[in-house]
Enzyme design. Structure first.
Site, PDB file in Angstrom:
ATOM      1  N   ASP A   1     -11.718 -15.652  21.080  1.00 32.71           N
ATOM      2  CA  ASP A   1     -10.731 -14.624  21.420  1.00 32.71           C
ATOM      3  C   ASP A   1     -10.456 -14.643  22.929  1.00 32.71           C
ATOM      4  O   ASP A   1     -10.650 -15.678  23.568  1.00 32.71           O
ATOM      5  CB  ASP A   1     -11.266 -13.257  20.955  1.00 32.71           C
TER       6      ASP A   1
ATOM      7  N   HIS B   1      -7.495  -7.765  24.007  1.00 29.50           N
ATOM      8  CA  HIS B   1      -7.597  -8.136  22.589  1.00 29.50           C
ATOM      9  C   HIS B   1      -9.034  -8.465  22.179  1.00 29.50           C
ATOM     10  O   HIS B   1      -9.527  -7.997  21.150  1.00 29.50           O
ATOM     11  CB  HIS B   1      -6.667  -9.330  22.348  1.00 29.50           C
TER      12      HIS B   1
ATOM     13  N   SER C   1      -5.070  -9.075  13.335  1.00 31.18           N
ATOM     14  CA  SER C   1      -6.143  -9.244  14.318  1.00 31.18           C
ATOM     15  C   SER C   1      -7.165  -8.126  14.246  1.00 31.18           C
ATOM     16  O   SER C   1      -8.347  -8.335  14.501  1.00 31.18           O
ATOM     17  CB  SER C   1      -5.570  -9.208  15.746  1.00 31.18           C
TER      18      SER C   1
END
Ligand SMILES: *[C@@H]1O[C@H](CO)[C@@H](O)[C@H](O)[C@H]1NC(C)=O
Ligand SMILES: *[C@@H]1O[C@H](CO)[C@@H](O)[C@H](O)[C@H]1NC(C)=O
Ligand SMILES: *[C@@H]1O[C@H](CO)[C@@H](O)[C@H](O)[C@H]1NC(C)=O
Ligand SMILES: *[C@@H]1O[C@H](CO)[C@@H](O)[C@H](O)[C@H]1NC(C)=O
Ligand SMILES: *[C@@H]1O[C@H](CO)[C@@H](O)[C@H](O)[C@H]1NC(C)=O
Ligand SMILES: *[C@@H]1O[C@H](CO)[C@@H](O)[C@H](O)[C@H]1NC(C)=O
Ligand SMILES: *[C@@H]1O[C@H](CO)[C@@H](O)[C@H](O)[C@H]1NC(C)=O
Length: 755
Positions: free
Chosen positions: A142, A212, A536
Site C-alpha cells: 500500500d 490510504h 480498498s
C-alpha cells in the site's frame, strides 16, 4: 538486503540514462519459481541475460537493471527497448515479459476523500478478540504507514515473534524507532516509480504521505482508539478487525499509483519475511491481463504457494464484468454499505423536507434563494453544461448568495468535492447535488451541501422552477443508524462475471466499503482519522477477519480460511430481506457479492471447509489451457498436467460456477470436517431457474475431525434461459449452514458443440 542495495546502485545509473534515451521502458521479466539456486547466481544470470541481448553490454546491463526478484520467485525488472523485450521473451526460462503498468488504489475518486466524521466499525468476535493474534502478521502492499497513529500503538503487546525475518527500513522521517511491537516491519519500493515518473516523491521511506495505507492497515489491525470523534460528530471508539495482530507494511504505492515492478519486489520480500496474510487494496483496471502477465496474479501465486493468504479488492468500476483480481488463489472483496449514513436535512420554503448524503459540517443560519445551476450559466456555457457546475460555468452575479442545484454525470473524472468549490467561488452559499449513481458516498463539501437521488432532485428542481421566491436551507450532517436496509452493495463495487476464467466466481465476498472511518496520515490534512469509500476499504475488513481465523486455527491453509469466510457469509440484509444493490435497489446476486456479506461471528465455526493445495492451482492452470512447458517454467518443478480438471469448475472452490452448459454437467467437490467429529449434513439446494440440480450423496456422515468426503453436483438444463441464473447449495445440520452459491450459464441453443 543485498537485493535492495543493488537495485539502488543501478537506480542512479538508470536516472542518468533516462535523459538520453526515451526509447526504452521498464519491463518485468518473469521467470517462475525459484529452485535452490543461490541468490547471487540468480543475480548474475539476470545480468548475463541483459548482456547477451543485441545492443547489450556489461555497462548497459547494469544501467538498465531496476530490480531482481530472488526470494519468492525469479525474475527481474529492467529498462529495455521493445525489441530487447521481445528478444528476452524468447530466451529459455522466461515465462513472460510485460511492461511496468501502473495499478490503481481501489478507493473511489480520491479528490473526494479528504473529509472526516466517525463511526464504530466493529468486526470483533466475542471471546476471541485477542487470542493468539500476536502470532499473526498481516502485510500491507500500500502507501505505507503513519507510525505515530494511536491505531499502531504497541501498548501491552508481547515481543516480536522470533520467526519474523522482516525489517524496519530507515528513510526520510522514518527511523528504527518508528517500528515497534505492533508495526514489526516496514519497507519501501521506489525504483519502478522513479524510473517512470519524475515527480517529487514525498517521504522516501515507509512513511505514508497519502493516508490510504494507514487507513487500510488500521481497518484490518488497528488498536482500539477510544475517541475517534470529529467536531462533535458521532463520537465513539473504533478499532480494526484483529487489533492484536502484527502489521508489516510494504510501501509500493505512491501518490499516483503503484507500479508493477515495485509491487513484485514487495511480494518477493513479504514471502521471505514470513507474513501470514497479505492485504492488497489495489489492482489493474478492467479487463485484467492474463494471470502470468499480471504482477499481482504472479506475486500472489507464489505467495499462496508459500502458504500466505492473499486478500484483494475487486475494483471500483461498478459495471457488470468489471471485476479484477480474478485468480482463484486469492480472496477478492467487493464493497457494501454499513447501517450508518451521514445525512443532511434539506428544508424547502414550502416546508417540505428531504434527506441528502454529506460530510459537510457547515451551517446555513437561515433559508436562502434556491436556483437551478442551468439558469446561471456564464459566458459560452449552455444551460445544460452549467447544470453540472463545472469550473467557470457559473455567472457569479446570478449565483451570489444562493443555493444551487447541480448535477453529477457519474463520470469518475468529475469531482463532487470540486463542484462545491466552484459554487463557493461563484458566491453560492449552498449546493444540492443530484447524483443517482453514487449518492450514498459522503463527501466533505466546502459549503453546506448534500447529495440527493434523481427522484428527489427532480422534485426540488420542480419546486425551484415553479415557485415565486423559492428558498431552501441545508442543515449540517448527522450520523443516522439503521435508517435504511443494510448492507447494500455499493454502485461502485466491481461486478462479476470473471472476464478471464468465467468458471471461477468473482468477487468472492462483500464487506463494508462505504464511508469507513479509520486512521489517516496527517501529512495530507491535519487530522488523525478520515472517512473513505472504496473496495480498498472493504478488503482490509476481510484481512482482519482472516487474521482472527488464522489466530484460532494456525494450521489452516489459506484456502481453508477463505472457505470459512465464504461459506458462512449471508445473502440477507440485517432485516432478513435479500441484499440489494445501489443505486437502483435491485436484488443482488453472486456477481455483486460472491458468497455474500461476511459474517465475522460465524467464521470461526464453519463446520466444513473446501480446502485446496498449491497443486490444485497447477491443475487449474492446466484446465484453462496452460501446457506443461509453461507450467514447468512457472513452478520450476516436474509438475505435469496429469492431475487436471475437465474445466476450471472442478477446482475445489467454495462457490460453484458452470458456464456454457449444454445439457448436463457434473462438478465434484471435497469437503473437510473441521467441526464436531461425529456430524451429519444434509444437502439443501435452491436450484437456479431452468436448471435441475442433483447432489450425490445427499447426506454426509462424518465420524472424525479432518475427514474428507467427496460429492458431486449434477446440473441439467430443463428450461434454457438466456444469461446467468443463480441458486445455492447448503450443507446443513441443526446448528450450521455451509453455503455455496451456484452460478450457471446455459449455452444458447444456436451453438452445436457439446461440453
Ligand atoms: C528518530 O529517533 C529519535 C530517537 O532516537 C527520535 O527522537 C526521533 O523523533 C525519531 N524520528 C522520527 C522521524 O521518527
Ligand atoms: C464499539 O463496538 C463494540 C462492539 O459492538 C462495542 O463493544 C463497543 O462498546 C463500541 N464502542 C463504543 C465506544 O461505542
Ligand atoms: C451563522 O451564525 C453564526 C452565529 O451568529 C455566525 O457566526 C455565522 O457566521 C453565521 N453563518 C453564516 C453563513 O452566516
Ligand atoms: C452574468 O449575468 C449578468 C446579468 O445577467 C450579465 O450582465 C453578464 O454578462 C453575465 N456574465 C457572464 C460572464 O456571462
Ligand atoms: C425551468 O422553467 C423554464 C421556463 O419556465 C424552462 O425553460 C427550464 O427548462 C426549466 N428548468 C428546469 C430545470 O426545469
Ligand atoms: C525432474 O525430473 C528429473 C528427471 O526425472 C530429475 O532429475 C529432476 O531432479 C526433477 N526436478 C525436480 C525439481 O524435481
Ligand atoms: C475424492 O476426490 C479426490 C479428487 O478428485 C480423489 O483424489 C479421491 O480419491 C476421492 N476420494 C474418495 C474417497 O473417493
Amino acid at each position: 538486503m543485498a537485493m535492495l542495495r543493488i537495485s539502488y546502485l543501478f537506480l542512479y545509473a538508470l536516472v542518468l540514462e533516462l535523459r538520453f534515451c526515451f526509447c526504452s521502458k521498464v519491463y518485468v521479466v518473469y521467470m517462475g519459481s525459484r529452485n535452490n539456486e543461490h541468490s547471487q547466481d540468480i543475480l548474475s544470470q539476470h545480468h548475463t541475460m541483459l548482456t547477451v541481448i543485441p545492443g547489450g553490454s556489461t555497462e548497459q546491463a547494469k544501467a538498465s537493471h531496476v530490480y531482481s526478484y530472488t526470494h519468492g520467485f525469479r525474475g527481474f525488472a529492467a529498462k529495455l527497448t521493445e525489441k530487447q523485450a521481445t528478444n528476452i521473451a524468447r530466451m529459455p526460462g522466461v515465462v513472460s515479459v510485460f511492461p511496468n503498468s501502473k495499478r490503481k488504489l481501489h478507493t473511489t475518486h480520491s479528490w473526494d476523500f479528504m473529509g472526516l466524521a466517525t463511526t464504530n466499525e466493529s468486526t470483533g468476535i466475542p471471546g476471541h478478540t485477542t487470542m493468539n493474534q500476536e502470532n499473526v502478521v498481516i502485510g500491507f502492499i500500500d502507501t505505507g504507514i503513519w507510525p505515530e497513529s494511536p491505531s499502531f500503538s504497541d501498548h501491552n503487546m508481547p515481543r516480536v515473534p522470533s520467526k519474523w525475518k522482516g525489517r524496519c527500513q530507515v528513510g526520510e522521517a522514518f527511523n528504527v524507532s518508528s517500528c515497534n511491537r505492533k508495526l514489526i516491519g516496514a519497507r519501501y519500493y521506489l525504483s519502478g516509480y522513479d524510473a517512470e515518473e519524475e515527480s517529487e516523491k514525498t517521504f522516501r521511506s515507509p512513511r505514508d504521505s497519502n493516508g490510504h495505507g494507514s487507513h487500510t492497515a488500521s481497518t484490518a489491525a488497528g488498536r482500539y482508539v477510544p475517541d475517534m470523534n470529529y467536531n462533535g460528530l458521532g463520537a465513539g471508539g473504533a478499532r480494526g478487525g484483529a487489533p492484536m495482530a502484527r502489521t508489516a507494511v510494504y510501501k509500493s504505492c505512491w501518490d499516483s499509483g503503484c507500479y508493477d515492478v515495485d509491487v513484485l519486489a514487495a511480494f518477493d520480500d513479504a514471502i521471505k519475511d514470513g507474513v501470514h496474510i497479505l492485504s492488497l487494496s489495489l489492482g489493474s483496471e478492467s479487463p485484467q491481463g492474463d494471470y502470468f502477465h499480471d504482477a499481482i496474479s504472479i506475486g500472489s501465486f507464489h505467495a499462496a504457494k508459500h502458504g500466505i493468504m492473499i486478500v484483494s479488492s475487486v475494483g471500483n468500476e461498478g459495471f457488470r464484468g468489471s471485476a479484477t483480481n480474478l485468480a482463484p488463489w486469492m480472496i477478492t472483496v467487493g464493497a457494501s454499505s454499513t447501517d450508518r449514513d451521514f445525512t443532511s436535512d434539506i428544508t424547502l420554503g414550502d416546508k417540505t423536507k428531504y434527506k441528502g448524503e454529506s460530510l459537510s459540517l457547515f451551517k446555513m443560519n437561515n433559508s436562502k434563494a434556491i436556483i437551478s445551476a442551468s439558469e446561471v450559466n456564464a459566458g459560452y456555457f449552455t444551460p445544460d453544461q452549467s447544470s453540472y457546475c463545472l469550473e467557470s460555468s457559473l455567472n457569479s452575479s446570478k449565483t451570489r448568495g444562493k443555493v444551487l442545484v447541480c448535477r453529477h454525470s457519474g463520470s469518475p473524472s468529475e469531482s463532487k468535492l470540486e463542484k462545491s468549490v466552484v459554487v463557493k467561488e461563484a458566491g453560492g452559499v449552498g449546493m444540492i447535488l443530484i447524483d443517482d449513481t453514487d449518492k450514498d458516498m459522503a463527501i466533505p463539501f466546502v459549503i453546506p451541501a448534500a447529495i440527493v437521488g434523481a427522484q428527489t432532485g427532480e422534485r426540488i428542481l420542480l419546486y425551484a422552477n415553479h415557485t415565486r421566491k423559492p428558498t431552501a436551507q441545508i442543515f449540517p450532517v448527522k450520523t443516522a443508524t439503521g435508517s435504511r436496509p443494510a448492507p447494500r452493495i455499493t454502485s461502485f463495487s466491481s461486478k462479476g462475471p470473471n472476464s478471464l476464467t468465467p468458471d471461477i466466481l468473482k468477487p468472492d465476498i462483500a464487506a463494508p466499503g462505504l464511508n469507513i472511518l479509520a486512521a489517516w496520515s496527517p501529512a495530507i490534512r491535519k487530522m488523525k482519522f478520515n472517512i473513505l469509500s472504496g473496495t480498498s476499504m472493504a478488503c482490509p475488513h476481510v484481512s482482519g477477519i482472516a487474521a482472527l481465523v488464522k489466530a484460532v486455527y494456525p494450521t489452516w491453509s489459506p484456502a481453508a480460511i477463505k472457505s470459512a469466510i465464504m461459506t458462512t457469509a449471508t445473502t440477507l440484509s440485517k432485516s432478513g430481506r435479500p441484499i440489494t444493490v445501489d443505486p437502483e435497489g435491485r436484488r443482488g446476486n453472486p456477481f455483486d457479492y460472491g458468497s455474500g456479506f461476511v459474517d465475522p461471528l460465524k467464521v470461526l465455526n464453519p463446520g466444513l471447509v473446501y480446502d485446496a493445495q498449491p497443486r490444485d492451482y497447477k491443475a487449474f492452470l492446466c484446465s484453462i489451457g496452460y501446457d506443461e512447458e509453461l507450467l514447468h517454467l512457472v513452478t520450476s518443478d516436474n509438475s505435469t498436467c496429469d492431475h487436471t480438471f475437465r474445466s476450471a469448475s472442478d477446482l475445489n472452490y467454495p462457490s460453484i460456477t458452470v458456464t456454457d452448459l449444454k445439457q448436463s454437467y457434473s462438478v465434484s467437490r471435497t469437503v473437510t470436517n473441521v467441526g464436531k467429529p461425529k456430524s451429519i449434513y444434509i444437502a439443501v439446494v435452491s436450484a437456479p431457474r431452468g436448471i435441475a440440480v442433483n447432489v450425490v450423496p445427499k447426506r454426509l456422515l462424518f465420524h472424525s475431525y479432518g475427514q474428507k468426503i467427496n460429492f458431486t453436483v449434477n446440473f441439467m438444463v430443463t428450461a434454457p434461459s438466456k444469461g446467468y441464473v443463480f441458486g445455492s447449495l447448503a450443507w446443513t445440520n441443526k446448528e450450521l449452514r455451509v453455503t455455496s452459491p451456484l452460478v450457471v450459464q446455459a449455452r444458447s441453443s444456436d451453438s452445436n458443440f457439446s461440453r
